[in-house]
Design a protein around this motif. Structure first.
Motif, PDB file in Angstrom:
ATOM      1  N   GLN A 189       1.066  -1.175   0.326  1.00  0.00           N
ATOM      2  CA  GLN A 189      -0.478  -0.151  -0.022  1.00  0.00           C
ATOM      3  C   GLN A 189       0.815   1.166  -0.056  1.00  0.00           C
ATOM      4  O   GLN A 189       0.489   2.591   0.054  1.00  0.00           O
ATOM      5  CB  GLN A 189      -0.605  -0.305   0.905  1.00  0.00           C
ATOM      6  N   THR A 190       2.016   0.990  -0.138  1.00  0.00           N
ATOM      7  CA  THR A 190       3.316   2.462   0.281  1.00  0.00           C
ATOM      8  C   THR A 190       3.578   2.491  -1.605  1.00  0.00           C
ATOM      9  O   THR A 190       3.818   3.631  -2.017  1.00  0.00           O
ATOM     10  CB  THR A 190       4.531   1.411   1.272  1.00  0.00           C
ATOM     11  N   ALA A 191       4.073   1.101  -2.039  1.00  0.00           N
ATOM     12  CA  ALA A 191       5.169   1.679  -3.362  1.00  0.00           C
ATOM     13  C   ALA A 191       4.998   0.306  -3.602  1.00  0.00           C
ATOM     14  O   ALA A 191       5.441  -0.477  -2.932  1.00  0.00           O
ATOM     15  CB  ALA A 191       6.374   2.680  -3.083  1.00  0.00           C
ATOM     16  N   ASN A 192       5.281   0.505  -5.056  1.00  0.00           N
ATOM     17  CA  ASN A 192       5.358  -1.159  -5.912  1.00  0.00           C
ATOM     18  C   ASN A 192       6.617  -0.959  -6.826  1.00  0.00           C
ATOM     19  O   ASN A 192       6.519   0.191  -7.966  1.00  0.00           O
ATOM     20  CB  ASN A 192       3.742  -1.320  -6.312  1.00  0.00           C
ATOM     21  N   PHE A 193       7.291  -2.293  -7.331  1.00  0.00           N
ATOM     22  CA  PHE A 193       8.302  -2.027  -8.362  1.00  0.00           C
ATOM     23  C   PHE A 193       7.218  -2.640  -9.727  1.00  0.00           C
ATOM     24  O   PHE A 193       6.243  -3.824  -9.252  1.00  0.00           O
ATOM     25  CB  PHE A 193       9.111  -3.149  -7.999  1.00  0.00           C
ATOM     26  N   PHE A 194       7.872  -1.859 -10.868  1.00  0.00           N
ATOM     27  CA  PHE A 194       7.661  -2.680 -11.624  1.00  0.00           C
ATOM     28  C   PHE A 194       8.394  -4.172 -11.993  1.00  0.00           C
ATOM     29  O   PHE A 194       9.353  -3.365 -12.865  1.00  0.00           O
ATOM     30  CB  PHE A 194       6.994  -1.641 -12.949  1.00  0.00           C
ATOM     31  N   ASP A 195       8.145  -5.338 -12.680  1.00  0.00           N
ATOM     32  CA  ASP A 195       9.343  -6.276 -12.935  1.00  0.00           C
ATOM     33  C   ASP A 195       8.310  -6.975 -13.698  1.00  0.00           C
ATOM     34  O   ASP A 195       7.488  -7.305 -14.044  1.00  0.00           O
ATOM     35  CB  ASP A 195      10.060  -6.822 -11.333  1.00  0.00           C
ATOM     36  N   LEU A 196       9.811  -7.866 -13.519  1.00  0.00           N
ATOM     37  CA  LEU A 196       9.258  -9.162 -14.479  1.00  0.00           C
ATOM     38  C   LEU A 196       9.658 -10.775 -14.049  1.00  0.00           C
ATOM     39  O   LEU A 196      11.201 -10.982 -12.960  1.00  0.00           O
ATOM     40  CB  LEU A 196       9.417  -9.522 -16.018  1.00  0.00           C
ATOM     41  N   ASP A 197       9.516 -11.533 -14.109  1.00  0.00           N
ATOM     42  CA  ASP A 197       9.347 -12.950 -14.053  1.00  0.00           C
ATOM     43  C   ASP A 197       9.900 -14.112 -15.503  1.00  0.00           C
ATOM     44  O   ASP A 197       8.330 -13.583 -15.350  1.00  0.00           O
ATOM     45  CB  ASP A 197       8.941 -13.312 -12.861  1.00  0.00           C
ATOM     46  N   VAL A 198      10.901 -15.309 -15.383  1.00  0.00           N
ATOM     47  CA  VAL A 198       9.994 -15.676 -15.950  1.00  0.00           C
ATOM     48  C   VAL A 198      10.495 -17.013 -15.742  1.00  0.00           C
ATOM     49  O   VAL A 198      11.133 -17.780 -15.100  1.00  0.00           O
ATOM     50  CB  VAL A 198      11.079 -15.729 -17.165  1.00  0.00           C
ATOM     51  N   LEU A 199       9.691 -17.881 -15.881  1.00  0.00           N
ATOM     52  CA  LEU A 199       9.612 -19.361 -16.130  1.00  0.00           C
ATOM     53  C   LEU A 199       9.734 -20.934 -17.084  1.00  0.00           C
ATOM     54  O   LEU A 199       9.935 -20.645 -17.899  1.00  0.00           O
ATOM     55  CB  LEU A 199       8.529 -20.172 -15.297  1.00  0.00           C
ATOM     56  N   PHE A 200      10.972 -21.660 -17.040  1.00  0.00           N
ATOM     57  CA  PHE A 200      12.195 -22.167 -17.294  1.00  0.00           C
ATOM     58  C   PHE A 200      11.746 -23.383 -17.031  1.00  0.00           C
ATOM     59  O   PHE A 200      11.437 -24.241 -15.694  1.00  0.00           O
ATOM     60  CB  PHE A 200      13.541 -21.211 -17.234  1.00  0.00           C
ATOM     61  N   LYS A 201      12.121 -24.397 -17.985  1.00  0.00           N
ATOM     62  CA  LYS A 201      12.077 -25.981 -17.874  1.00  0.00           C
ATOM     63  C   LYS A 201      13.089 -26.214 -19.045  1.00  0.00           C
ATOM     64  O   LYS A 201      13.494 -25.888 -19.325  1.00  0.00           O
ATOM     65  CB  LYS A 201      10.570 -26.687 -18.237  1.00  0.00           C
TER      66      LYS A 201
END
Length: 490
Positions: A189-201
């Motif tokens: 509720q204070t601050a949030n990051f814009f980021d990404l993740d990738v799932l690999f196999k």
């Protein structure tokens, strides 16, 4: 200070960490690097399946899903792990997996770990082993204690573990820029990051597992049980008290994640070729840019031939006063788009002080700059609050992409332990571009010069002639931070 990807409510922590740099006599000079350094390093290419996790909430729910399915092992590395709603929820899921007999190993950097008994309590589980990288001695004196200790032992304590790694049963691997905490998944509720993740196999997981094992056996990780004392009664009272409190206080978050988990979409994998790049633990002794040099050797041809490039980093900081890769790209005629934080959206107090002096240099180089807004309304955030940009990626000619922990800055190059991989796939590269920019113009300022040569910030019909939401009151602290000459530490 990117260095430390500080957790919110962390701007207090940033100011206190300024004391560290000030007390330590400011930054060390850049080490001398041979032009042929790591040129003979041998890399290996692997086949893989890659799934760009489409939203912040899905990125967290997928972690819960994989933990619930785990049958043998879970290996994890993060720079930070918050004791908030999501941090404790993930830890509880790991405890439940350990109750089933799954062996859980967690490696964490120690910078943000003080006297967290809830964390040390979970380590007392017979199937959970938590170790801290390059630990401080001070645990109960807060940031002031850390500042004093750092000023005395900077050379020893400067190196931090910045990798983000989540491996379940040697079958599923999540890589990206996120640490563990509410703000990394849109729930603060204070601050949030814009980021990404990738799932690999696929077979690439073996390479990352071997890298993890080298770290685990290196002697650089200290069992948390030797650093934080807890009264272990087998009931995990410290953890349970904190976990239950956060669950009761944040029912809306818990319910939303339960819904997300129950409706988790089936992973849509893309067949890719990848080349992993790992740092060397020798960096702790010689401060050489192992990761950066290895990465640049791998994509030397792509950098030389690129016609279009996207560089995405939270912190744009030159090395020894030069933007080497950006200069190479623009000198070769490439169209370069740089996505980074605006001065107002930056979670560091230090970086904007220097970025304010570099923005016009980058524009003069012909770089197309987009800056993330400090109040961007990212659609996948549960709470809309202040926002920070945290994506770390490169896309060259919509063919080659980078996924990993490095921010492409001096601290990532010379001080932190990093890793990542290059993904060779046009469909995947287009997915990255879409994730960052498609239908998201409202998230960014386009920075350019007007006919008079003055810098302007544009978004739709909105035009600012002054740095948006970055008022004159920043001038004095920015001047102070620049006087500290700490850019090599950023």
């Amino acid at each position: 200070m990117q260095a430390f990807d500080m957790n919110l409510p962390g701007k207090r922590s940033f100011f206190l960490f300024a004391l560290i740099v000030l007390l330590s006599g400011c930054a060390a000079p850049y080490p001398r690097v041979s032009p042929d350094f790591q040129k003979e390093w041998q890399h290996q290419q692997y086949t893989a399946q890659a799934y760009l996790l489409p939203s912040a909430s899905i990125a967290f729910a997928e972690r819960l899903n994989l933990i619930q399915q785990a049958t043998q092992t879970i290996d994890i590395t993060y720079f930070s792990w918050n004791g908030d709603t999501l941090g404790l929820m993930l830890l509880n899921a790991l405890k439940e997996a350990a109750d089933r007999g799954v062996i859980v190993r967690i490696a964490l950097d120690d910078l943000l770990v003080f006297n967290e008994k809830w964390l040390a309590d979970i380590d007392s589980h017979e199937n959970i082993d938590i170790r801290l990288f390059n630990p401080f001695s001070s645990r109960k004196m807060g940031w002031m204690g850390r500042s004093i200790e750092f000023s005395i032992n900077q050379q020893q304590l400067d190196n931090r573990l910045h990798e983000k790694y989540f491996n379940v049963d040697q079958q599923f691997l999540i890589l990206g820029g996120r640490n563990i905490g509410d703000e990394y998944f849109g729930y603060s509720q204070t601050a949030n990051f814009f980021d990404l993740d990738v799932l690999f196999k696929g077979p690439l997981i073996t390479a990352f597992a071997n890298n993890y094992q080298r770290l685990w056996e290196s002697g650089l990780l200290t069992p948390i049980s030797t650093l934080i004392d807890v009264e272990s009664d087998g009931q995990f009272k410290y953890f349970k008290q904190r976990y239950q409190k956060t669950q009761e206080k944040n029912v809306a978050i818990v319910e939303d994640l339960a819904t997300t988990l129950a409706t988790l979409p089936v992973a849509q994998y893309t067949e890719v070729q990848v080349i992993p790049v790992f740092d060397s633990l020798n960096k702790l002794q010689d401060s050489q840019p192992y990761f950066r040099s290895r990465a640049e050797h791998i994509i030397a041809k792509e950098l030389s031939d690129a016609q279009h490039a996207i560089i995405s980093t939270p912190y744009i900081v030159p090395t020894d006063g030069e933007f080497v890769v950006l200069s190479q790209l623009t000198s070769n005629g490439a169209d370069v788009r740089l996505a980074t934080n605006s001065s107002a959206s930056n979670d560091s107090l230090f970086v904007p002080a220097y970025y304010e002096t570099h923005r016009e240099t980058l524009l003069d180089m012909g770089i197309n700059i987009v800056e993330y807004k400090d109040q961007a309304k990212n659609s996948d955030n549960f709470y809309h609050a202040d926002t920070y940009y945290h994506n770390k990626t490169i896309v060259l000619d919509s063919e080659v992409s980078y996924i990993g922990s490095s921010n492409f800055d001096p601290r990532s190059d010379f001080i932190n332990i990093e890793f990542g991989l290059f993904v060779y796939s046009e469909p995947f590269a287009l997915q990255i571009q879409d994730y960052l920019f498609n239908d998201k113009d409202e998230l960014y300022w386009r920075v350019l010069r007007n006919k008079s040569g003055q810098v302007e910030w544009h978004s739709g019909d909105e035009i600012h002639h002054q740095n948006p939401n970055y008022g004159g009151w920043h001038s004095l602290p920015d001047w102070f931070f620049r006087k500290m000459n700490a850019e090599s530490e950023l």
